[in-house]
Motif scaffolding. Structure first.
Motif, PDB file in Angstrom:
ATOM      1  N   THR A  35       0.447  -1.069  -0.065  1.00 45.37           N
ATOM      2  CA  THR A  35      -0.139   0.121  -0.057  1.00 45.37           C
ATOM      3  C   THR A  35       0.761   0.778   0.183  1.00 45.37           C
ATOM      4  N   GLY A  36       2.062   0.971   0.391  1.00 46.46           N
ATOM      5  CA  GLY A  36       2.270   2.212   0.260  1.00 46.46           C
ATOM      6  C   GLY A  36       3.392   2.863  -0.681  1.00 46.46           C
ATOM      7  N   TYR A  39       0.688   5.582  -1.725  1.00 44.93           N
ATOM      8  CA  TYR A  39       0.567   6.736  -1.916  1.00 44.93           C
ATOM      9  C   TYR A  39       2.142   7.074  -2.437  1.00 44.93           C
ATOM     10  N   ARG A  40       3.067   6.256  -2.974  1.00 45.68           N
ATOM     11  CA  ARG A  40       4.345   6.691  -2.959  1.00 45.68           C
ATOM     12  C   ARG A  40       4.104   7.293  -4.892  1.00 45.68           C
ATOM     13  N   SER A  98       5.484  10.683   2.146  1.00 46.50           N
ATOM     14  CA  SER A  98       4.486  10.745   3.979  1.00 46.50           C
ATOM     15  C   SER A  98       3.280  11.894   3.669  1.00 46.50           C
ATOM     16  N   SER A 101      -0.142  11.249   2.176  1.00 43.80           N
ATOM     17  CA  SER A 101      -0.146  10.826   2.955  1.00 43.80           C
ATOM     18  C   SER A 101      -1.363  10.630   4.513  1.00 43.80           C
ATOM     19  N   ARG A 107      -6.194   9.082   1.445  1.00 41.76           N
ATOM     20  CA  ARG A 107      -6.735   8.084   2.352  1.00 41.76           C
ATOM     21  C   ARG A 107      -8.085   6.977   2.123  1.00 41.76           C
ATOM     22  N   GLY A 127       1.613  -2.305   5.367  1.00 41.68           N
ATOM     23  CA  GLY A 127       1.213  -0.796   4.917  1.00 41.68           C
ATOM     24  C   GLY A 127       1.540   0.174   6.918  1.00 41.68           C
ATOM     25  N   ARG A 128       0.356   0.990   7.006  1.00 38.55           N
ATOM     26  CA  ARG A 128       0.697   1.475   8.660  1.00 38.55           C
ATOM     27  C   ARG A 128      -0.842   1.407   8.367  1.00 38.55           C
ATOM     28  N   ASP A 129      -1.983   0.831   8.712  1.00 38.10           N
ATOM     29  CA  ASP A 129      -3.346   1.282   9.167  1.00 38.10           C
ATOM     30  C   ASP A 129      -3.666  -0.257   8.893  1.00 38.10           C
ATOM     31  N   ASP A 183       3.594  10.505  10.097  1.00 32.04           N
ATOM     32  CA  ASP A 183       3.483   8.430  10.350  1.00 32.04           C
ATOM     33  C   ASP A 183       2.629   9.166  11.465  1.00 32.04           C
ATOM     34  N   ARG A 186       0.128  12.398  12.777  1.00 31.25           N
ATOM     35  CA  ARG A 186      -1.364  12.613  12.142  1.00 31.25           C
ATOM     36  C   ARG A 186      -2.242  11.749  12.414  1.00 31.25           C
TER      37      ARG A 186
HETATM   38  O1   DC Z   1       6.155   1.750   3.251  1.00 31.58           O
HETATM   39  P1   DC Z   1       6.632   3.397   2.013  1.00 31.58           P
HETATM   40  O2   DC Z   1       7.636   3.410   2.893  1.00 31.58           O
HETATM   41  O3   DC Z   1       6.846   2.740   1.020  1.00 31.58           O
HETATM   42  O4   DC Z   1       5.175   4.236   2.322  1.00 31.58           O
HETATM   43  C1   DC Z   1       4.921   5.202   2.032  1.00 31.58           C
HETATM   44  C2   DC Z   1       4.311   6.352   3.079  1.00 31.58           C
HETATM   45  O5   DC Z   1       3.213   6.448   2.798  1.00 31.58           O
HETATM   46  C3   DC Z   1       5.169   6.529   3.985  1.00 31.58           C
HETATM   47  O6   DC Z   1       5.311   7.931   4.763  1.00 31.58           O
HETATM   48  C4   DC Z   1       3.588   5.860   5.060  1.00 31.58           C
HETATM   49  C5   DC Z   1       2.966   5.790   3.906  1.00 31.58           C
HETATM   50  N1   DC Z   1       1.844   5.168   4.290  1.00 31.58           N
HETATM   51  C6   DC Z   1       0.626   5.440   5.101  1.00 31.58           C
HETATM   52  O7   DC Z   1       0.345   5.856   5.558  1.00 31.58           O
HETATM   53  N2   DC Z   1      -0.237   4.348   4.881  1.00 31.58           N
HETATM   54  C7   DC Z   1       0.103   3.037   4.077  1.00 31.58           C
HETATM   55  N3   DC Z   1      -0.470   2.464   4.465  1.00 31.58           N
HETATM   56  C8   DC Z   1       1.266   2.598   3.510  1.00 31.58           C
HETATM   57  C9   DC Z   1       2.141   3.730   3.438  1.00 31.58           C
END
Ligand code: DC
Length: 228
Positions: A35-36, A39-40, A98, A101, A107, A127-129, A183, A186
């Protein structure tokens, strides 16, 4: 009846998520979704078009209109049909991703796309979430972490592999700390461990060890229920 499985892998940059998630997807025969990278891809598009990274209205439109695909079996990322696998890894795209996102409307659009991608099919999603927001009911959730110095060393190695040897380790450490802070703090879907996620510290564990530990978790959850 066979049920689809979501394996959620969250954690900060440099924790080893991509290597681990990709290997797990191969071993389990699930689809791998980074998922990153999504966002990229939106951040890359915004940079190319000169869209301000706080213009939530235009960023939302880009997120809704972007067609992001992962070529099956490969780590190729396509944005509107173009191979952007390399382009989305540039340092300025990391920085922009960053920021992008943190925009709630972006989102919302990408979370909806992530849920669609996992419809009716088993996935390893990193990912993060993922375990907190995208799939709070994921069958297996892992929070993968590593000590800051280990995460910095991995990122320096990644950059060197891309031929970028100019960036100093302390500069990489500072940029990673900034992004992590953004991250984690936020208001919308910050990086936090889901209460029911298993915490794994990959600092001293080789990738094989992490993969085996997670496969054990998956087997424990899937062995009785006829889940594939
Ligand atoms: O994992 P990454 O470094 O490729 O992620 C790129 C940016 O996207 C990083 O700042 C975190 C954000 N991100 C996010 O907010 N939620 C996700 N599910 C995945 C990545």
């Amino acid at each position: 009846m066979a049920k689809r499985v979501v394996l959620a892998i969250d954690g900060p940059a440099g924790a080893g998520k991509s290597t681990i998630a990709r290997t797990l997807a191969e071993r389990l025969g699930y689809i791998y979704i980074d998922t990153g990278a999504m966002y990229r891809a939106v951040a890359l598009w915004a940079l190319r078009l000169g869209v301000a990274l706080d213009d939530s209205h235009r960023l939302e439109r880009l997120a809704l209109e972007s067609n992001i695909e992962f070529a099956p079996g490969a780590s190729t990322v396509l944005l509107n049909g173009e191979d952007v696998t390399e382009a989305i890894r540039a340092p300025e795209v990391s920085e922009a991703a960053s920021k992008v996102s943190a925009v709630p409307a972006v989102r919302r659009a990408l979370v909806a796309a992530q849920r669609r991608m996992a419809q009716g099919t088993s996935v390893v999603m990193e990912g993060r979430d993922i375990g907190t927001v995208v799939f709070p009911d994921a069958l297996v959730k892992v929070f993968l972490d590593a000590a800051p110095e280990v995460r910095t060393a991995r990122r320096v190695q990644d950059l060197a592999a891309r031929g970028e040897t100019q960036t100093q380790a302390d500069e990489v450490a500072r940029q990673m700390a900034d992004r992590d802070h953004r991250d984690r703090t936020r208001p919308e879907a910050p990086l936090v461990q889901a209460p029911d996620a298993t915490y794994i510290d990959s600092s001293a564990l080789p990738p094989d060890g992490v993969v085996e530990a997670i496969l054990k978790l998956v087997r424990a959850k899937t062995s009785n229920g006829g889940i594939h």
